[in-house]
Design a protein around this motif. Structure first.
Motif: not given
Lengths: 407, 225
Positions: A258-275
């Motif tokens: 598996d990847n030993d890193f991951s991504f977090q972008d604004q759209s995800q953060l925005l999505q979870s918050q606006t949801d």
């Protein structure tokens, strides 16, 4: 039958009965006001969140060392890795034209001391580009430079809260600050950024060059994050797929790993918050819509009373040539007009309440027009629907009987 | 113009038949002023309702201007009431919160197309009954006699084939009654057909023909002049 003229006479009748009209409309008014206010406040809160996410930097994507899992709308680290390095950052910037700028990033809690004051705060090790990414300027002194970074200078840029907590509000530029027993020279004060989404103070922070942070304070040979600003929103969406093969190769991962890193972008953060806020808006809005229904019941009751009281008028209208359907239409129109008047009152109160709420909560000002339209339309429809039965009852009256009714 | 042939009316309530009108045969010509008299409970009101197309006979025939009305449906009857009948009631039946002018125009609410000269006609008729200066008043600010004059104006607005007046002076003092009857006289002189229900002989005396009902039958039918 002329609808406009019928409505005109109905309005004169309704306005003649001021108190009763007001009482029957008030339920609808409260319902509409509640819908408008709830949705308005929800939208304002959502825009507030969007604003806060944007304050983190536009087109921002974060490469995190380790694996993360979304839990309850928040990212939770499930494993730590020490494989992400400054070399990775250099490689990405060199190879990927979609990256506008990037900054290696490490962060941790530290104890800061100054002349007997001892305070817990957050230390951020970053590159000078972080200031561009986050839109930070120096309100006093200067920000640190590539030169400071390369030569692992012990220089610090402090946030406004740190200035208040440690330096008692005085200009700290040129003072010496002890961070976890290492001495730093304060060279600047960062511009304020306010609270983040979780309500944490983003100004209770000390920025130092990432090289100094890893070697002198945290004693580690890896970094936690790479903050990347993409050249465009499209580039931001494309970047994870571009970054992954480069990092996998650099970390010598086998295909099965598996990847030993991951991504977090604004759209995800925005999505979870606006949801979350949207779900809340929907819930409160629906509850408010139920109160509209209650308002409809009020109109139903008033229309029934009104028809009983106006039996002779109904008889008269029939005698003068009104057909059953004319009588029915008239009372449906009246019910609709009652609801519309209530709706109008509700819109005024609801929009006023929304503006007041935005003002009090320091949220951006919103005008929830779609909710206003929806609530008013729904209330008129509701009024007409609840007026239907009374109107049909009125239309069924026998003209001779109605004309000579008592009262 | 108005022909009643073998008119019958029986009410059915709770399985019991109550006959009210028996074999009424009356013919009224255009321009007549007819008083309909009789003690209460003799079917005066029922006959009035049938003449006014507010109720239907259970037997016999009612023709107006050669048209058999007993075969028409509710909507058609409404249209005939709107175009050809004028009503004046004992209790005036005005909309209290609507202006005198709007009250007079009320029948046109149900007239398609709306007459272009409606307002002029209403103004003219109100002037002719002496209320030209009260057009924008609310009825409840007027005296009983004035209210009844508004009602007469409303009955005249559609230039009806005949006017049905149900105890038009029953709620008025003698002075106001006299005024109202004078107005009926003058309407009659202009050639309008009037049928007036009353139980007061001195009111009936103003008519040129008196039909007296008794126990649901025509007891007498006299022409005075």
């Amino acid at each position: 039958m002329n609808l406009a003229r019928t409505l005109g006479i109905s309005l004169e009748v309704l306005l003649g009965h001021r108190l009763r009209t007001a009482l029957s409309s008030i339920g609808i008014a409260i319902g509409v006001a509640a819908v408008v206010l709830m949705v308005g406040a929800g939208q304002a809160a959502e825009q507030d969140v969007v604003g806060k996410v944007k304050s983190m930097g536009t087109n921002l994507i974060v490469v995190q060392a380790g694996r993360f899992r979304a839990e309850g709308g928040r990212q939770r680290q499930v494993a730590t890795f020490t494989t992400l390095t400054l070399r990775d950052r250099d490689m990405l910037v060199r190879q990927l034209p979609d990256i506008a700028r990037a900054s290696a990033f490490v962060q941790g809690g530290v104890i800061a001391r100054y002349k007997g004051t001892r305070t817990q705060t957050t230390l951020a090790g970053a590159e000078p580009s972080i200031f561009d990414i986050r839109g930070i300027t120096a309100t006093s002194g200067r920000l640190f430079s590539d030169m400071d970074q390369r030569s692992i200078q012990r220089v610090a840029v402090v946030g406004p809260t740190v200035v208040t907590n440690i330096f008692g509000g005085a200009d700290p530029v040129g003072q010496t600050l002890q961070i976890n027993k290492v001495l730093f020279r304060v060279i600047g004060v960062a511009s304020p950024r306010g609270q983040d989404l979780s309500g944490n103070d983003q100004d209770d922070i000390i920025y130092i060059p990432v090289t100094t942070a890893t070697t002198s304070v945290f004693h580690m040979n890896y970094i936690q994050n790479i903050m990347i600003q993409a050249v465009s929103p499209e580039a931001m969406k494309a970047l994870p797929d571009e970054i992954t093969p480069i990092l996998r190769r650099s970390h010598r991962l086998k295909p099965a790993q598996d990847n030993d890193f991951s991504f977090q972008d604004q759209s995800q953060l925005l999505q979870s918050q606006t949801d979350t806020t949207q779900a809340f808006t929907l819930l409160t809005g629906s509850v408010a819509a139920v109160s509209l229904f209650t308002g409809g019941v009020g109109i139903f009751a008033v229309m029934l009373i009104s028809i009983r009281e106006r039996t002779r008028e109904i008889g008269l209208r029939r005698a003068l040539g009104g057909r059953r359907r004319d009588i029915r239409t008239q009372f449906i129109l009246e019910a609709g007009a009652l609801a519309a008047m209530g709706g109008l009152m509700g819109v005024v109160v609801g929009l006023g309440g929304t503006l007041l709420t935005c003002h009090l909560m320091k949220w951006p000002e919103v005008w929830p027009w779609s909710a206003t339209l929806f609530a008013t339309g729904l209330s008129v429809a509701m009024g007409m629907a609840f007026g239907l039965y009374p109107a049909m009852k009125a239309a069924r009256l026998e003209p001779a009987t109605a004309l000579h009714a008592a009262g | 113009m108005i022909e009643l042939q073998g008119l019958e009316k029986t009410y059915h309530t709770g399985g019991v038949d109550t006959p009210v009108l028996h074999d009424i045969n009356v013919s009224i010509e255009e321009g007549e002023f007819v008083a309909l008299m009789g003690p209460s409970g003799t079917g005066k009101s029922t006959l009035m309702n049938i003449l006014g197309l507010l109720d239907r006979p259970t037997g016999g025939k009612y023709t107006l201007g050669g048209v058999d009305l007993t075969a028409l449906d509710d909507n058609q009857l409404s249209t005939i009431r709107n175009r050809r009948l004028g009503f004046v009631f004992q209790l005036f039946h005005l909309l209290p919160r609507v202006s005198v002018l709007q009250n007079v125009l009320l029948p046109f609410l149900y007239t398609e197309p709306y007459p272009a000269d409606a307002k002029e006609r209403a103004t003219q008729i109100l002037q002719s009954v002496g209320l030209g200066d009260r057009m924008n008043f609310k009825p409840n600010t007027l005296s009983g006699g004035q209210q009844q004059r508004v009602a007469i104006a409303r009955a005249l607005i559609n230039e009806p084939a005949f006017i049905l007046a149900d105890e038009p002076t029953g709620n008025l003092d003698s002075v106001a009654s006299g005024e109202i009857l004078d107005i009926f006289d003058s309407i009659h002189r202009k050639g309008r057909t009037i049928i007036m229900v009353t139980h007061e002989p001195d009111v009936a005396a103003r008519a040129e023909r008196v039909i007296t009902l008794k126990d649901g039958r025509v007891a007498s039918d006299e022409r005075r002049r």
